[in-house]
Write a protein that holds these residues in place. Structure first.
Motif: not given
Length: 305
Positions: A36-37, A88-105, A140-145
């Motif tokens: 992520a950038r 599992a499946d850790p993925k970075l996502v930019v949401l506004g002024e913060r950077l988040y990680l989404t993952f599942n167990t 598994k994976n949701w795409a957040f925005y």
């Protein structure tokens, strides 16, 4: 159908910087990097063994101001104190002024897994469980925005195209986030599952890499397909699937004799996609057969034909 071999488009310093990080930390089996950038830095999440043969795999997060990643944060060790079985499946996502990680167990026999969002920049926050009524047993994976009105939203699936929106809960707090279905339409992405998070070219147009999973005799492979999401002023989305399949190389499609997942034939598994400021160059990060990692950079126009 075109096939793009990403091994022909290696991405600058990312691979060497991650390998240097792995060597310094004595990590093995580094795979599925999520790039992520944000905030003038490159950020990276990845999975690896802290010790050879260790299972489950650990999840790590790091960032770089220049061309070297800082010592990584062992997220698995941190969350182990909160009784998380795995990340599992850790993925970075930019949401506004913060950077988040989404993952599942993970997919543990006899139990429903759980899906989370957790702030990682500028500070590390608490993991927030994400729930929706009528969810699948294994998420598994949701795409957040953030939608055009700034509301936390989700692409839940591509076919059918299902969108969610936040119903209750505060993003960035320690509480749960509850979502409700905001719309469902037929989509052209039949058989595709969500891979990366969305990288936006502008406020109304974003791209993600989805996974196409061809199967043979009960086993399956993973290849990438670029997907364009176009949002109107109400937040309604339209999906277009690109005509190019993305793989690391033909050689990596030869089934490995030893697999962590016995049902896996081969995988180019996409975990990160980043458009540059001009929305011309696309940086991709991905895992190869659950045992290696890859990075590629190529013009968006070359993929989107």
């Amino acid at each position: 159908m075109n096939v793009q071999r990403l091994c022909r488009h290696p991405a600058g310093w990312f691979a060497s910087a991650l390998q240097a990080l792995a060597d310094a930390g004595h990590y093995s089996n580094v795979f599925n990097p999520s790039l992520a950038r944000f905030d003038g830095r490159w950020h990276l999440a990845f999975r690896a063994e802290a010790h050879p043969g260790e299972k489950p795999f650990r999840a790590f997060y790091t960032n770089a101001a220049a061309d070297r990643f800082s010592p990584p944060l062992d997220l698995s060790a941190i969350l182990a104190h909160e009784d998380f079985p795995r990340i599992a499946d850790p993925k970075l996502v930019v949401l506004g002024e913060r950077l988040y990680l989404t993952f599942n167990t993970g997919n543990l026999a006899g139990t429903d897994n759980a899906l989370y969002l957790m702030q990682v920049w500028p500070t590390v926050g608490a993991p927030q469980r994400c729930e929706v009524e009528g969810r699948q047993t294994v998420e598994k994976n949701w795409a957040f925005y953030l939608d055009p009105q700034g509301e936390l939203s989700v692409i839940y699936s591509l076919s059918p195209l299902v969108r969610l929106r936040r119903a209750r809960g505060v993003l960035g707090s320690a509480g749960m986030l509850f979502f409700e279905r905001a719309g469902s339409t037929d989509g052209p992405g039949k058989g595709l599952s969500i891979g990366t998070q969305i990288t936006f070219a502008n406020a109304r147009t974003g791209y993600l890499v989805a996974h196409e999973k061809p199967g043979v005799l009960g086993k399956r492979g993973y290849v990438g397909r670029l997907v364009r999401l176009t949002f109107d002023h109400r937040g309604e989305a339209a999906v277009t699937v690109g005509g190019t399949r993305l793989i690391h190389s033909y050689r990596k499609l030869i089934p490995a004799k030893k697999r962590h997942n016995p049902n896996l034939l081969w995988a180019t598994y996409f975990a990160g996609a980043v458009l540059d400021d001009n929305s011309e160059l696309l940086s991709l990060s991905y895992g190869i057969n659950d045992v290696e990692f890859g990075f590629a950079e190529l013009p968006l126009a070359q993929l989107w034909k």
